[in-house]
Design a protein around this motif. Structure first.
Motif, PDB file in Angstrom:
ATOM      1  N   ILE A  22       0.062  -3.720 -10.941  1.00 13.70           N
ATOM      2  CA  ILE A  22      -0.185  -4.010  -9.531  1.00 13.70           C
ATOM      3  C   ILE A  22      -1.183  -5.147  -9.382  1.00 13.70           C
ATOM      4  O   ILE A  22      -1.091  -5.970  -8.485  1.00 13.70           O
ATOM      5  CB  ILE A  22      -0.696  -2.737  -8.816  1.00 13.70           C
ATOM      6  N   LEU A  23      -2.135  -5.199 -10.281  1.00 14.78           N
ATOM      7  CA  LEU A  23      -3.089  -6.307 -10.295  1.00 14.78           C
ATOM      8  C   LEU A  23      -2.917  -7.126 -11.570  1.00 14.78           C
ATOM      9  O   LEU A  23      -2.389  -6.634 -12.566  1.00 14.78           O
ATOM     10  CB  LEU A  23      -4.534  -5.782 -10.239  1.00 14.78           C
ATOM     11  N   LEU A  27       1.952   2.757  -3.278  1.00  7.88           N
ATOM     12  CA  LEU A  27       0.950   3.127  -4.277  1.00  7.88           C
ATOM     13  C   LEU A  27       1.139   4.556  -4.788  1.00  7.88           C
ATOM     14  O   LEU A  27       1.189   4.790  -5.995  1.00  7.88           O
ATOM     15  CB  LEU A  27      -0.458   2.955  -3.701  1.00  7.88           C
ATOM     16  N   LEU A  74      -7.072  -0.813  -3.462  1.00  8.07           N
ATOM     17  CA  LEU A  74      -5.881  -1.659  -3.310  1.00  8.07           C
ATOM     18  C   LEU A  74      -5.898  -2.377  -1.963  1.00  8.07           C
ATOM     19  O   LEU A  74      -5.570  -3.566  -1.876  1.00  8.07           O
ATOM     20  CB  LEU A  74      -4.609  -0.808  -3.459  1.00  8.07           C
ATOM     21  N   LEU A 106       0.813  -1.205   0.000  1.00  9.00           N
ATOM     22  CA  LEU A 106       0.000   0.000   0.000  1.00  9.00           C
ATOM     23  C   LEU A 106       0.856   1.269   0.000  1.00  9.00           C
ATOM     24  O   LEU A 106       0.563   2.233  -0.712  1.00  9.00           O
ATOM     25  CB  LEU A 106      -0.916  -0.022   1.229  1.00  9.00           C
ATOM     26  N   LEU A 161      -5.001  -0.122 -12.009  1.00  9.38           N
ATOM     27  CA  LEU A 161      -4.016  -0.871 -11.216  1.00  9.38           C
ATOM     28  C   LEU A 161      -3.456  -2.032 -12.035  1.00  9.38           C
ATOM     29  O   LEU A 161      -2.287  -2.398 -11.889  1.00  9.38           O
ATOM     30  CB  LEU A 161      -4.661  -1.383  -9.916  1.00  9.38           C
ATOM     31  N   ARG A 183      -8.577   4.947  -4.686  1.00  9.43           N
ATOM     32  CA  ARG A 183      -7.501   4.061  -5.125  1.00  9.43           C
ATOM     33  C   ARG A 183      -6.859   3.350  -3.948  1.00  9.43           C
ATOM     34  O   ARG A 183      -6.568   2.156  -4.008  1.00  9.43           O
ATOM     35  CB  ARG A 183      -6.474   4.872  -5.927  1.00  9.43           C
ATOM     36  N   LEU A 191      -3.861  -9.527  -6.791  1.00  4.24           N
ATOM     37  CA  LEU A 191      -2.570  -8.864  -6.690  1.00  4.24           C
ATOM     38  C   LEU A 191      -1.600  -9.571  -7.599  1.00  4.24           C
ATOM     39  O   LEU A 191      -1.484 -10.793  -7.578  1.00  4.24           O
ATOM     40  CB  LEU A 191      -2.060  -8.919  -5.245  1.00  4.24           C
TER      41      LEU A 191
END
Lengths: 152, 152
Positions: B77-78, B13, B32, B10, B72, B28, B92
């Motif tokens: 990130i994803l 980010l 996350l 986190l 993301l 956002r 993730l």
DNA sequence: TTATTTGCAAAGTCTTTGCAAGCAG
DNA sequence: CTGCTTGCAAAGACTTTGCAAATAA
């Protein structure tokens, strides 16, 4: 190895339908015919089948196409594939579900889908089955990357 | 081997967003956060993320969730996955795209998705690359069958 | 004859988009 | 301030469904 694919034939349709108490209709015949005429590595969406039918002056309802590709899939005549492009696609089934047939190579640039006519996953399946106590019946493998024409 | 997965945190980010001229917003951050709290083999759809947010009294618009899981994903990130259940799911990312991470075992009866934390496809990729002149960047593998609880 | 099938239009589901108002930097 | 973001509602894309008319067996 790739000779293991034996595709469904038009003349067997009536029988296969009857086995399940379905009726033979012109719609079903012509829809299957489209797949037989396009079995060279094409993966047709319902709408594409509908368009190809119209080119041959068969003006069936789109819903009928949807219903029948689904039916043919349930009979094992077609395979339903999802390439992640927002619509389901269908192709003539390779017949024997044990023969896992082929993999799909999806080009990230031109979006072309190439078939790779071999399957190396039996060993992988065996390991996974043993380790995870999961009984594998089938698999679906997509490789993403760049095709010959699109790689730099 | 499964230790190769290192998930996004986190506190990174804001920086990652800034790199691409995106702004940090509560939406956002909390989206996350949902993925961080559910990184134990869950694969969330946009709507599920939206629901989980509402359970925590974050009443963001569903469109915002859609926009941000997509964002993301574009930031790496994803990962976006399609299990063929009619909605896209996200998890993730394992970080390094070279580390192909894991496969998914999909139970045909209970629809459960089990993760299998190993990847055996490097050899297969090599063979396919050589034979087909296709440059493979990634792959997606699904095994269909019956899980421990559902097999007879 | 009679249960299936078709065609049409309407509805459904997931996702994206337009736009004014809101907010991060 | 200023442009990125949000929220809402509307629109989009694909697929399914309801129902009366048509049809295969």
């Amino acid at each position: 190895m790739s000779e293991t694919r034996q595709l469904f034939k038009l003349q067997d349709l009536r029988g296969r339908l009857a086995e399940h108490n379905y009726k033979m209709t012109p719609q079903r015949k012509e829809i299957l015919q489209i797949f037989i005429e396009n079995c060279d590595g094409r993966h047709l969406s319902a709408e594409e089948v509908h368009d190809l039918l119209r080119e041959k002056d068969f003006d069936f309802g789109l819903a009928t196409v949807y219903r029948n590709v689904e039916l043919l899939t349930s009979l094992g005549i077609l395979d339903k594939i999802d390439f992640g492009d927002g619509r389901m696609r269908y192709e003539l089934s390779s017949g024997n579900p044990q023969i896992h047939q082929h993999h799909h190579l999806i080009c990230l640039k031109c979006k072309k889908v190439i078939e790779f006519e071999e399957d190396f996953l039996d060993d992988v399946e065996k390991i996974i089955s043993e380790k995870s106590e999961f009984q594998i019946l089938n698999h679906e493998v997509k490789f993403f990357g760049y095709c010959k024409d699109c790689r730099e």
